[in-house]
Scaffold this motif. Structure first.
Motif, PDB file in Angstrom:
ATOM      1  N   PHE A  53       0.860  -1.175   0.000  1.00 29.92           N
ATOM      2  CA  PHE A  53       0.000   0.000   0.000  1.00 29.92           C
ATOM      3  C   PHE A  53       0.895   1.223   0.000  1.00 29.92           C
ATOM      4  CE2 PHE A  53      -2.370   3.354   2.171  1.00 29.92           C
ATOM      5  CZ  PHE A  53      -3.474   3.423   1.338  1.00 29.92           C
ATOM      6  N   ASP A  54       0.630   2.118  -0.908  1.00 30.15           N
ATOM      7  CA  ASP A  54       1.397   3.364  -1.009  1.00 30.15           C
ATOM      8  C   ASP A  54       2.896   3.088  -1.150  1.00 30.15           C
ATOM      9  OD1 ASP A  54       1.519   6.128  -1.197  1.00 30.15           O
ATOM     10  OD2 ASP A  54       1.674   6.432   0.956  1.00 30.15           O
ATOM     11  N   GLY A  55       3.198   2.019  -1.906  1.00 31.85           N
ATOM     12  CA  GLY A  55       4.592   1.696  -2.180  1.00 31.85           C
ATOM     13  C   GLY A  55       5.324   0.935  -1.089  1.00 31.85           C
ATOM     14  N   MET A  56       4.651   0.655   0.013  1.00 28.38           N
ATOM     15  CA  MET A  56       5.304  -0.057   1.116  1.00 28.38           C
ATOM     16  C   MET A  56       4.624  -1.400   1.318  1.00 28.38           C
ATOM     17  SD  MET A  56       5.932   3.020   3.820  1.00 28.38           S
ATOM     18  CE  MET A  56       6.959   1.998   4.836  1.00 28.38           C
ATOM     19  N   GLU A  57       5.437  -2.445   1.465  1.00 26.35           N
ATOM     20  CA  GLU A  57       4.892  -3.778   1.660  1.00 26.35           C
ATOM     21  C   GLU A  57       4.153  -3.857   2.994  1.00 26.35           C
ATOM     22  OE1 GLU A  57       6.226  -8.458   1.591  1.00 26.35           O
ATOM     23  OE2 GLU A  57       7.625  -6.930   0.893  1.00 26.35           O
ATOM     24  N   SER A  61       1.239 -10.029   9.356  1.00 23.61           N
ATOM     25  CA  SER A  61       0.051 -10.117  10.221  1.00 23.61           C
ATOM     26  C   SER A  61      -1.113  -9.329   9.636  1.00 23.61           C
ATOM     27  CB  SER A  61       0.377  -9.612  11.632  1.00 23.61           C
ATOM     28  OG  SER A  61       0.771  -8.247  11.592  1.00 23.61           O
ATOM     29  N   GLU A  62      -0.816  -8.192   9.016  1.00 27.86           N
ATOM     30  CA  GLU A  62      -1.863  -7.379   8.388  1.00 27.86           C
ATOM     31  C   GLU A  62      -2.357  -8.032   7.098  1.00 27.86           C
ATOM     32  OE1 GLU A  62      -3.193  -4.730   9.906  1.00 27.86           O
ATOM     33  OE2 GLU A  62      -1.824  -5.185  11.552  1.00 27.86           O
ATOM     34  N   LYS A  63      -1.452  -8.698   6.378  1.00 27.22           N
ATOM     35  CA  LYS A  63      -1.856  -9.409   5.167  1.00 27.22           C
ATOM     36  C   LYS A  63      -2.880 -10.479   5.502  1.00 27.22           C
ATOM     37  CE  LYS A  63       2.585  -9.004   2.822  1.00 27.22           C
ATOM     38  NZ  LYS A  63       3.732  -9.744   2.280  1.00 27.22           N
TER      39      LYS A  63
END
Length: 82
Positions: A53-57, A61-63
């Motif tokens: 998101f917004d260029g940052m992996e 845990s959030e995935k």
């Protein structure tokens, strides 16, 4: 080199468009729409898919939370179609 009057080749234009996630038509000024004519499709439930998101992996845990939500949405859709 473009500033020096060197025109980019077809493969170079394609590579630039791919890097910027725009169409070659947009780079060439043919189309004002920056979106690609063929959107990339990825499977959010595929563990090999890199989510960002917004260029940052996104952290693992959030995935998993996103995948759980996707599974929930799919189950609701399946219930509606029965």
């Amino acid at each position: 080199r473009y500033n020096q009057g060197v025109e980019p080749s077809g493969p170079a234009i394609k590579a630039i468009a791919d890097t910027l996630s725009v169409s070659t038509e947009y780079l060439l000024g043919i189309d004002e729409d920056t979106s690609l004519s063929q959107k990339k499709k990825v499977d959010i439930l595929d563990d090999e898919t890199i989510l960002a998101f917004d260029g940052m992996e996104i952290e693992e845990s959030e995935k998993e939370k996103l995948r759980d939500y996707a599974r929930y949405i799919i189950s609701l859709r399946e219930k509606e179609n029965k």
